[in-house]
Write an enzyme that holds these catalytic residues in place. Structure first.
Site, PDB file in Angstrom:
ATOM      1  N   ARG A  24       0.777  -1.221  -0.002  1.00 33.91           N
ATOM      2  CA  ARG A  24       0.094   0.000   0.029  1.00 33.91           C
ATOM      3  C   ARG A  24       0.887   1.305   0.038  1.00 33.91           C
ATOM      4  O   ARG A  24       0.346   2.195  -0.739  1.00 33.91           O
ATOM      5  CB  ARG A  24      -1.054  -0.002   1.270  1.00 33.91           C
ATOM      6  CG  ARG A  24      -2.082  -1.162   0.816  1.00 33.91           C
ATOM      7  CD  ARG A  24      -3.007  -1.315   2.199  1.00 33.91           C
ATOM      8  NE  ARG A  24      -4.141  -1.987   1.836  1.00 33.91           N
ATOM      9  CZ  ARG A  24      -4.819  -2.461   2.598  1.00 33.91           C
ATOM     10  NH1 ARG A  24      -4.742  -2.235   3.887  1.00 33.91           N
ATOM     11  NH2 ARG A  24      -5.944  -3.518   2.032  1.00 33.91           N
ATOM     12  N   TYR A  26      -6.446  -0.605  -6.834  1.00 29.78           N
ATOM     13  CA  TYR A  26      -5.865  -1.906  -6.514  1.00 29.78           C
ATOM     14  C   TYR A  26      -5.107  -1.689  -5.184  1.00 29.78           C
ATOM     15  O   TYR A  26      -5.184  -0.688  -4.671  1.00 29.78           O
ATOM     16  CB  TYR A  26      -5.005  -2.475  -7.673  1.00 29.78           C
ATOM     17  CG  TYR A  26      -3.858  -1.822  -8.172  1.00 29.78           C
ATOM     18  CD1 TYR A  26      -3.167  -0.784  -7.284  1.00 29.78           C
ATOM     19  CD2 TYR A  26      -2.924  -2.238  -9.329  1.00 29.78           C
ATOM     20  CE1 TYR A  26      -1.896  -0.212  -7.730  1.00 29.78           C
ATOM     21  CE2 TYR A  26      -1.972  -1.691  -9.810  1.00 29.78           C
ATOM     22  CZ  TYR A  26      -1.402  -0.484  -9.193  1.00 29.78           C
ATOM     23  OH  TYR A  26      -0.285  -0.050  -9.712  1.00 29.78           O
ATOM     24  N   GLU A  27      -4.911  -2.941  -4.543  1.00 35.47           N
ATOM     25  CA  GLU A  27      -4.256  -2.999  -3.302  1.00 35.47           C
ATOM     26  C   GLU A  27      -5.276  -2.499  -2.165  1.00 35.47           C
ATOM     27  O   GLU A  27      -4.751  -1.855  -1.195  1.00 35.47           O
ATOM     28  CB  GLU A  27      -2.758  -2.275  -3.100  1.00 35.47           C
ATOM     29  CG  GLU A  27      -1.801  -2.968  -3.599  1.00 35.47           C
ATOM     30  CD  GLU A  27      -1.433  -4.277  -2.922  1.00 35.47           C
ATOM     31  OE1 GLU A  27      -1.990  -4.649  -2.025  1.00 35.47           O
ATOM     32  OE2 GLU A  27      -1.013  -5.066  -3.983  1.00 35.47           O
ATOM     33  N   GLY A  28      -6.411  -2.767  -2.543  1.00 33.00           N
ATOM     34  CA  GLY A  28      -7.653  -2.363  -1.629  1.00 33.00           C
ATOM     35  C   GLY A  28      -7.925  -0.970  -1.882  1.00 33.00           C
ATOM     36  O   GLY A  28      -7.016   0.170  -1.883  1.00 33.00           O
ATOM     37  N   GLN A  41      -9.291   1.573   2.417  1.00 25.84           N
ATOM     38  CA  GLN A  41      -8.211   2.416   3.205  1.00 25.84           C
ATOM     39  C   GLN A  41      -8.954   3.263   4.047  1.00 25.84           C
ATOM     40  O   GLN A  41      -8.493   3.186   5.292  1.00 25.84           O
ATOM     41  CB  GLN A  41      -7.430   3.132   2.365  1.00 25.84           C
ATOM     42  CG  GLN A  41      -6.668   2.547   1.147  1.00 25.84           C
ATOM     43  CD  GLN A  41      -5.737   1.339   1.374  1.00 25.84           C
ATOM     44  OE1 GLN A  41      -5.254   1.370   2.474  1.00 25.84           O
ATOM     45  NE2 GLN A  41      -5.966   0.230   0.757  1.00 25.84           N
TER      46      GLN A  41
END
Lengths: 618, 275
Positions: A308, A454-456, A461
């Site tokens: 992240r 992406y990546e959450g 977040q």
């Protein structure tokens, strides 16, 4: 006939700004030459940045536009990456930039994180798509280093850190994106002790490529009989090609590429559909061995922190490149005359940087880009301080770890959201030229959109921030964060140049504290759906307060240095720019924090109250 | 082959507009960004190519010593050369203001007397003052043969070099007996410009100056770097060249349009005085 794509580098970075953050604002020198950074001095840090910059501009920068134009191809069951990537991959690992922060035990240089992320900024900025492959490889190797058995670490880490093998992260499935818990890929124990893996993963970056000898997939799968949801997921090491105990490449491991996605941006990065075990011959092993079943999510989360941060840095990288290209264009492009001569049709044409609205956009981009960079460095400086402390000082360890946890969602979300907005402003600065492929900014804009997803997603977040991070350690981490800003406000509110802006920061950080209380009240009074409705807004508020704080702190230092320089010296312009950027942000962005806090107190529910059918009657 | 490569740091030519000159013709260097002189970088690259076999193993067959005149903070330029592959470094402690081409050449002679290299290899000129003197002066002080503006070098062991010099209208090929002084031009870093006695036939280097790998940057600080005093090497050294003033060339006047060929010819005769 369409214009040919030129293989020229467009990437630019501001090394002076980077060295200001490292050595003047965050005083990296205090951590170097001792403890974990014993081998590092200021000269090595500067030389690394300068050489990495030269390398990136000469080797991967020229491939950016051509890779975007050609994209990746699926040929004979395998992915063919754009021309030049294979050669660049070899050169990347020869040069050693991916090993900069890797532990010396695995052949790395053990550098501070603050340097590592600036190297990542340079690599990602020069060629985002190319840098994806090595970024995910690095992340996968870190997971094995953190959670693998001693045998797994010995076997996989070194070849993954030195680029012989690559790695991927396989979480998403067709029906399980953000909802990871509904994963269906299965793992079944075989009589010989191995595990058979079966299932389909999608959106796998670097899922296949022709760069490395092998690919080590980390695959989330559910062991037979494991509980449903995220608690029943195990992380498996699944090589693309089987490897013998002595490291020799053997037969394929029944992992096939179903398709590659056609995307808006990062077209040089292959995003794959992967099928595991279609013929029942795909085997894997749990990360950490058979005693670590059902711990996949915890292991993944560990990796995700790093990933992240890197996504936020991707945003920083592309935003910064867009800003610096727009700045160059604005100094060069002549259009219109000065507004002072608005009645004179024959007045000389001026470079567009002389127009007020262009100056506004340029300073807006500068403030946001430098703000995100300071935010990312702040986070990594906490990580480096943590490493320098070693064991013993529990209070300080808890403080730095707490700030790292708190800042991760900010770096990821604010970095990625602002990147897209900066790219959009960069295109606007160019005008029509920016919308064409003759200039790099339209590609930057397309490439940067994925960062908020992406990546959450950035909402994930924001939820991580408001529902986990704010209340972590009984709220102590957030209290320390607010306390650090209060201290800065108290010390600097009488500053001759920055005083008024510092007072605005004081007001904004109190508003932020009030907004945090409001979130708590919603949690406790059964109005839980108000929390996700306001989570992104709260994250933005907190990021804006942090960025304003860090920009003002940088401006405070710049003001001190400026007093000792005469106007003819080159650094004079640099330091005055730092002050103007901080003032701009404090005067034009920071007041929005108080507004957003007021909106939260007003508790608008319209998005919740509207009926589905009322959105539109089509 | 043992090669001595003198290098200089120069104010970043990309930021030359930031250079300030005081009223008494002193160059103000505060706050300038320093870069290695590009021609000296080519000389280091050439020296590395002459002391390795060119194959992937890059087996070394000789030694490269880099030497520089300058203050302590200039050592980062020497470290950068060590990071690309030079073996050791010498810094002759001096202020830029006390140096000219002649002082540097005398200092280099003293270093050559101590180090006894087979070859002094340097850039043809530095991009700050562009004097193009040091190679010629040091060759004269040493009484060694010289070949300037080298675009190609082929080594015949430690005995002689075949040097292709860039001259007006072509390339002049010389055979130079070692020890010698050679200054290099831009094309020396083309893929096949330099061949050591050990380079495989047909080997092509990547175009330009090689990159320093991260691990080489880290290892560079462990390579030997010794300091010498200018006053020990050249007692009583004084500059032969003093700058008295700097001035910009006159700004170019705007052009005019002529009405006829006759007028053009007339102006070329009367005003431009070129006919």
């Amino acid at each position: 006939m369409s214009k040919p794509i030129q293989a020229i580098n467009r990437y630019k970075a501001d090394l002076r700004e980077m060295s200001f953050l490292l050595f003047e604002q965050f005083r990296l020198g205090e951590l170097l030459g001792r403890g974990p950074f014993e081998n590092w001095g200021e000269d090595e840090v500067r030389a690394s940045l300068a050489e990495c910059y030269r390398w990136a501009r000469e080797v991967i920068g020229p491939l950016t536009a051509s890779a975007d134009a050609t994209g990746c191809k699926l040929e004979a069951g395998g992915v063919k990456t754009p021309q030049g990537f294979k050669d660049a991959w070899t050169k990347l690992y020869e040069a050693g930039w991916k090993g900069i922060a890797v532990h010396p035990e695995y052949g790395g240089a053990g550098a501070p994180h603050v340097l590592q992320i600036l190297v990542e900024e340079i690599l990602s900025g020069a060629n985002t798509a190319f840098t994806m492959y090595s970024g995910l490889t690095h992340g996968a190797a870190e997971v094995i280093e953190a959670f693998g058995t001693p045998e797994q670490k010995k076997f996989y880490c070194q070849p993954m850190y030195n680029g012989k093998w690559a790695g991927t992260m396989c979480l998403t499935e067709p029906h399980a994106g953000t909802d990871v818990g509904s994963n269906r890929t299965s793992a079944k124990k075989n009589a010989d002790g191995t595990w058979s893996i079966q299932g389909t993963k999608i959106f796998i970056s670097g899922g296949d490529q022709d760069l490395s000898e092998n690919i080590i997939h980390l695959v989330l799968a559910r062991v037979e009989g494991a509980p449903p949801g995220t608690k029943g997921l195990t992380l498996f090491i699944v090589p693309k090609t089987r490897v013998s105990a002595d490291g020799a490449i053997q037969e394929p491991n029944d992992v096939s590429v179903g398709a590659i996605e056609h995307k808006m941006g990062i077209n040089g990065s292959a995003t794959c559909v992967l099928n595991y075990g279609e013929n029942g011959k795909c085997i894997g092993e749990p990360v950490g061995g058979d005693s670590k079943l059902n711990q996949g999510m915890a292991q993944m989360f560990r990796m995700m922190n790093g990933a992240r941060i890197m996504v936020g840095v991707q945003g920083l990288a592309v935003g910064s490149a867009a800003f610096l290209n727009a700045l160059e264009y604005a100094k060069d492009r002549k259009q219109g005359s000065s507004i002072a001569n608005f009645k004179d049709a024959t007045a000389p044409r001026v470079p567009i940087i002389e127009h007020a609205d262009i100056r506004r956009m340029l300073l807006d981009m500068k403030a946001r880009v430098e703000g995100i960079r300071a935010l990312a460095i702040k986070l990594c400086h906490h990580q480096d301080s943590l490493r320098s402390l070693g064991a013993g000082d529990d209070q300080k360890i808890a403080y730095h770890q707490g700030q790292v946890d708190l800042l991760v969602p900010l770096v990821k979300s604010y970095g990625s959201d602002q990147a897209f907005r900066v790219c959009e402003l960069a295109i606007q600065t160019y005008g029509g030229a920016g919308y064409t492929r003759d200039y790099p900014v339209e590609q930057y804009c397309r490439d940067s959109k994925i960062f908020s997803i992406y990546e959450g997603t950035n909402h994930i977040q924001a939820m991580d921030l408001v529902s986990r991070k704010l209340s972590q350690a009984g709220g102590a981490n957030f209290q320390s964060f607010i306390g650090d800003i209060s201290k800065f406000v108290a010390e600097n509110s009488a500053h001759p140049v920055l005083g008024a802006s510092v007072k605005s920061l004081g007001s904004a950080h109190e508003a932020l504290g009030g907004a945090a209380m409001k979130l708590l009240t919603w949690f406790h009074t059964g109005q839980v759906s108000m929390v996700p409705l306001n989570a992104n807004r709260f994250l933005d508020m907190m990021a804006e307060v942090t960025v304003a704080w860090l920009l003002l702190d940088g401006a405070r230092i710049a003001h001190e240095k400026l007093a000792k320089l005469d106007a003819a010296q080159p650094d004079h312009a640099f330091y005055s720019g730092k002050i103007q950027a901080a003032l701009y942000y404090a005067r034009n962005v920071l007041p929005g924090v108080d507004d957003k806090a007021r909106l939260m107190l007003e508790e608008d529910r319209s998005p919740l109250d509207i009926e589905d059918a009322a959105f539109a009657t089509v | 082959m043992k090669i001595l490569v003198p290098i200089k740091r120069v104010a970043d030519p990309d930021n030359a507009n930031k250079l300030k000159i005081s009223s008494d013709a002193k160059v103000d260097t505060t706050g300038l960004e320093w870069k290695p002189n590009p021609f000296d970088e080519y000389a280091v690259e050439t020296a590395l190519r002459l002391t390795e076999n060119g194959a992937n193993t890059k087996a070394r067959v000789g030694e490269v010593v880099v030497v520089m005149f300058g203050p302590k903070e200039a050592e980062s330029t020497l470290r950068a050369a060590l990071a690309t592959g030079a073996d050791r470094a010498i810094r002759i402690d001096a202020n830029d203001a006390d140096l000219d081409g002649d002082v540097v050449a005398q200092g280099l002679k003293a270093i050559v007397d101590k180090e006894k290299p087979d070859l002094v290899l340097l850039g043809k000129q530095t991009v700050d003052s562009d004097s193009n003197q040091v190679a010629q002066l040091v060759a004269e002080y040493l009484g060694w043969p010289q070949a300037t503006f080298a675009a190609t070098i082929r080594s015949e062991g430690d005995k002689a070099l075949h040097v292709g010099r860039e001259v007006d209208g072509g390339t002049l090929h010389l055979k130079v007996t070692l020890p010698a002084v050679v200054s290099v031009d831009l094309r020396i870093v083309a893929p096949k410009s330099v061949r050591s006695a050990h380079t495989a036939e047909g080997h092509a280097y990547p175009d330009g100056v090689r990159f320093a790998a991260l691990m080489a940057i880290m290892a560079a600080k462990k390579k030997p770097l010794v300091e010498e005093k200018l006053s020990d090497l050249v007692p009583g050294a004084t500059r032969k060249i003093e700058y008295t003033s700097f001035a910009l060339p006159p700004a170019r006047a705007a052009g005019i349009k002529v009405k006829s060929v006759q007028e053009l010819v007339q102006k070329l005769k009367a005003e431009a005085k070129v006919l």
